[in-house]
Structure formats: structure tokens, C-alpha cells
Design a protein around this motif. Sequence first.
Motif, PDB file in Angstrom:
ATOM      1  N   TYR A 180       0.726  -0.986   0.091  1.00 42.90           N
ATOM      2  CA  TYR A 180       0.065   0.002   0.565  1.00 42.90           C
ATOM      3  C   TYR A 180       0.631   1.800   0.040  1.00 42.90           C
ATOM      4  N   GLY A 181       2.268   1.123  -0.334  1.00 44.41           N
ATOM      5  CA  GLY A 181       3.048   2.602  -0.162  1.00 44.41           C
ATOM      6  C   GLY A 181       3.248   3.539  -0.715  1.00 44.41           C
ATOM      7  N   GLU A 182       2.624   2.903  -1.911  1.00 40.69           N
ATOM      8  CA  GLU A 182       2.508   3.945  -2.885  1.00 40.69           C
ATOM      9  C   GLU A 182       1.024   4.771  -3.432  1.00 40.69           C
ATOM     10  N   SER A 183       0.366   4.368  -2.649  1.00 43.20           N
ATOM     11  CA  SER A 183      -0.830   4.554  -2.470  1.00 43.20           C
ATOM     12  C   SER A 183      -1.108   5.839  -1.923  1.00 43.20           C
ATOM     13  N   LEU A 184      -2.813   6.517  -1.234  1.00 38.91           N
ATOM     14  CA  LEU A 184      -3.771   7.438  -0.288  1.00 38.91           C
ATOM     15  C   LEU A 184      -4.701   6.440   0.048  1.00 38.91           C
ATOM     16  N   LEU A 185      -4.793   6.124   0.980  1.00 40.48           N
ATOM     17  CA  LEU A 185      -5.433   5.887   1.527  1.00 40.48           C
ATOM     18  C   LEU A 185      -6.525   6.835   2.419  1.00 40.48           C
ATOM     19  N   LEU A 186      -8.499   7.142   2.303  1.00 40.09           N
ATOM     20  CA  LEU A 186      -9.042   7.942   2.087  1.00 40.09           C
ATOM     21  C   LEU A 186     -10.176   7.143   2.853  1.00 40.09           C
ATOM     22  N   SER A 187     -10.928   7.980   3.911  1.00 36.31           N
ATOM     23  CA  SER A 187     -12.720   7.838   3.813  1.00 36.31           C
ATOM     24  C   SER A 187     -12.931   7.755   2.652  1.00 36.31           C
ATOM     25  N   GLU A 188     -14.276   6.684   3.175  1.00 37.84           N
ATOM     26  CA  GLU A 188     -15.085   6.652   1.515  1.00 37.84           C
ATOM     27  C   GLU A 188     -16.107   8.025   1.503  1.00 37.84           C
ATOM     28  N   TYR A 189     -16.110   8.779   2.721  1.00 37.53           N
ATOM     29  CA  TYR A 189     -16.682  10.043   2.702  1.00 37.53           C
ATOM     30  C   TYR A 189     -16.561  10.759   2.275  1.00 37.53           C
ATOM     31  N   LEU A 190     -15.518  11.201   1.908  1.00 40.84           N
ATOM     32  CA  LEU A 190     -14.380  12.040   1.366  1.00 40.84           C
ATOM     33  C   LEU A 190     -13.920  11.109  -0.622  1.00 40.84           C
ATOM     34  N   LYS A 191     -15.017  10.697  -0.574  1.00 38.61           N
ATOM     35  CA  LYS A 191     -14.912  10.575  -2.317  1.00 38.61           C
ATOM     36  C   LYS A 191     -15.050  11.545  -3.015  1.00 38.61           C
ATOM     37  N   GLU A 192     -15.932  11.677  -2.677  1.00 40.92           N
ATOM     38  CA  GLU A 192     -17.210  12.824  -3.959  1.00 40.92           C
ATOM     39  C   GLU A 192     -15.755  14.081  -3.702  1.00 40.92           C
ATOM     40  N   LYS A 193     -15.614  14.729  -2.961  1.00 40.72           N
ATOM     41  CA  LYS A 193     -14.869  16.019  -2.494  1.00 40.72           C
ATOM     42  C   LYS A 193     -13.028  15.926  -3.154  1.00 40.72           C
ATOM     43  N   ILE A 194     -12.724  14.445  -3.374  1.00 42.67           N
ATOM     44  CA  ILE A 194     -11.808  14.017  -3.986  1.00 42.67           C
ATOM     45  C   ILE A 194     -11.808  14.250  -5.825  1.00 42.67           C
ATOM     46  N   ILE A 195     -12.723  13.353  -6.411  1.00 43.96           N
ATOM     47  CA  ILE A 195     -13.343  13.873  -7.673  1.00 43.96           C
ATOM     48  C   ILE A 195     -13.395  14.747  -8.030  1.00 43.96           C
ATOM     49  N   ASP A 196     -13.690  15.445  -7.377  1.00 45.10           N
ATOM     50  CA  ASP A 196     -14.708  17.120  -7.704  1.00 45.10           C
ATOM     51  C   ASP A 196     -13.825  18.178  -7.736  1.00 45.10           C
ATOM     52  N   ASN A 197     -12.244  17.644  -6.720  1.00 46.75           N
ATOM     53  CA  ASN A 197     -11.490  18.664  -7.259  1.00 46.75           C
ATOM     54  C   ASN A 197      -9.731  18.344  -7.324  1.00 46.75           C
ATOM     55  N   PHE A 198     -10.011  17.572  -7.755  1.00 44.12           N
ATOM     56  CA  PHE A 198      -8.641  16.689  -7.940  1.00 44.12           C
ATOM     57  C   PHE A 198      -8.533  16.115  -9.675  1.00 44.12           C
ATOM     58  N   TYR A 199      -7.389  16.327 -10.356  1.00 44.69           N
ATOM     59  CA  TYR A 199      -7.251  15.598 -11.508  1.00 44.69           C
ATOM     60  C   TYR A 199      -6.678  14.068 -11.255  1.00 44.69           C
ATOM     61  N   ALA A 200      -7.754  13.010 -12.176  1.00 49.94           N
ATOM     62  CA  ALA A 200      -7.014  11.775 -12.311  1.00 49.94           C
ATOM     63  C   ALA A 200      -7.137  11.337 -11.094  1.00 49.94           C
ATOM     64  N   ALA A 201      -7.744  11.035 -10.491  1.00 46.20           N
ATOM     65  CA  ALA A 201      -7.760  10.680  -8.936  1.00 46.20           C
ATOM     66  C   ALA A 201      -8.653   8.547  -9.301  1.00 46.20           C
ATOM     67  N   THR A 202      -7.990   7.848  -8.863  1.00 39.39           N
ATOM     68  CA  THR A 202      -8.535   6.671  -9.712  1.00 39.39           C
ATOM     69  C   THR A 202      -8.617   6.225  -8.565  1.00 39.39           C
ATOM     70  N   LEU A 203      -9.916   6.167  -7.407  1.00 43.49           N
ATOM     71  CA  LEU A 203     -10.093   5.062  -5.819  1.00 43.49           C
ATOM     72  C   LEU A 203     -11.196   4.720  -5.866  1.00 43.49           C
ATOM     73  N   LEU A 204     -10.223   3.553  -5.602  1.00 42.77           N
ATOM     74  CA  LEU A 204     -11.088   2.121  -5.610  1.00 42.77           C
ATOM     75  C   LEU A 204     -11.208   1.766  -4.447  1.00 42.77           C
ATOM     76  N   SER A 205     -12.706   0.680  -4.156  1.00 37.66           N
ATOM     77  CA  SER A 205     -11.912   0.118  -2.771  1.00 37.66           C
ATOM     78  C   SER A 205     -10.960  -1.040  -2.590  1.00 37.66           C
ATOM     79  N   PRO A 206     -10.832  -1.495  -0.838  1.00 43.08           N
ATOM     80  CA  PRO A 206      -9.926  -1.992  -0.532  1.00 43.08           C
ATOM     81  C   PRO A 206     -10.078  -3.291  -1.869  1.00 43.08           C
ATOM     82  N   GLU A 207     -11.139  -3.669  -2.256  1.00 43.66           N
ATOM     83  CA  GLU A 207     -11.477  -5.397  -2.986  1.00 43.66           C
ATOM     84  C   GLU A 207     -11.250  -5.011  -4.929  1.00 43.66           C
ATOM     85  N   GLU A 208     -11.522  -3.514  -4.972  1.00 42.77           N
ATOM     86  CA  GLU A 208     -10.731  -3.966  -6.183  1.00 42.77           C
ATOM     87  C   GLU A 208      -9.712  -3.427  -6.052  1.00 42.77           C
TER      88      GLU A 208
END
Length: 217
Positions: A180-208
Amino acid sequence: MTKVLIWYSQPAEQPKGVPARGNVTYTDDFNPKKPMYGADAPWLDYNHQLMPFPPPSKELKFPDHLFVVVKKHKEILFDFFSLDVNHKIISKNLLVFLQEYGLNEGYEIAKASIIDTKGNVISTKEYFVIRIARFDDKLLDFISDTKVESNTLRNHYLYKDIRIINSTKQQAFFSEKITYGESLLLSEYLKEKIIDNFYAATLLSPEEYVTAFDKPW
């Protein structure tokens, strides 16, 4: 407990303005004759596992400024880019956002100039390189019943469920686990803010993420 999402740049996905890792280096002494020559300085000798934080001497302290040299790109647009487990390049807007959501300690910050191999600035965003010395694994619950061994990194594990422990209000995390060292882990509640405000954010569930991490590119 709150679930996490994982911001992970998959190797096969390189949107405009997001370079491949092999096309990026960083240094505090840019040499136009050897533009991709990486840093070679005493501060590289700092070992976060064996030494106190902040670094115990001026020579080991992270520089105030770094050149991030990128080849094969005319313009850089990303907000989050992992150089390795300990070093990330992040935009000023993302740094402010992460600090707002509790990621305030355990790292040093260098202002970054994003340049091409000729020394030309190739981004209009303000960037920083951070060197992480203290990670946030203790604030995360990697659910042991869901762990699977990585197909590409033997004896290292991935988890189909990761939660934030209830006792913390922090919502953004860096993990020292190699998987997990190459990634950034975030609360699921921040998903929309991340998608709306930052470029090319690929957010995956732990299973994905389990599938994406071991996918042969």
C-alpha cells in the motif's frame, strides 16, 4: 468503522499530464547536462526506521526546495504522484486538503519546481515533495480475515476490507506496508470531494485494489 478508499495510479493508466514513474526524478541540484541524474546528497542517508523524527541533524533534514524533472511531457497536471513509499509529489491544493482532514504530522515538505529536461517549468500548479517518516498504519484496521497473499510480492499481503479505527478523526492516511506504500488511503466519505476537486483521481475499494495491484500490465 468507516471504510477506506485507495487512491492508486494504475501503471497502464496514464492520463494526460501524468507521467510514468520511470520518466520522473528529483534532485536539489539540477544539472542540465545530466537532467535525469537523481539526488546525491547527505539528506538521502536519513533512515526513518532507525533515526528519530524530525531528523537529528541539519545534513539529514529534507531540503526546502527540490527540482522534479520530467521527460516526455509538455505539461504536468496531476495532484498526487508516488515516487516511492517514502516520497510523494502533491499539489498545494491537495496538501491543504489532506491537512484539513488530519494528515498533519510525520513528514517533511520541500517546495517543488516541476521542470522538463531543459529546465523549463512545465506546470502552472504549485507543488511540494513530501518525505514521510511516520506512517498511519496504527490508525487503520487491516481486517485479517480478508487478507490474501500478493501474487507479485510473495510474503506480502493485500486486504479486501480496511477500516479506520473509531478512536481517530483523521480521514487521510499513508501506509508503510509495501503493498500500500505507493497509494493514499482515504475515508470513503471524502470520495465526492476528491473526484470533484482533484485531477485523475482513481479511487478503488480495498477489494478492487487487490485485483488492480496484482494485475499484469
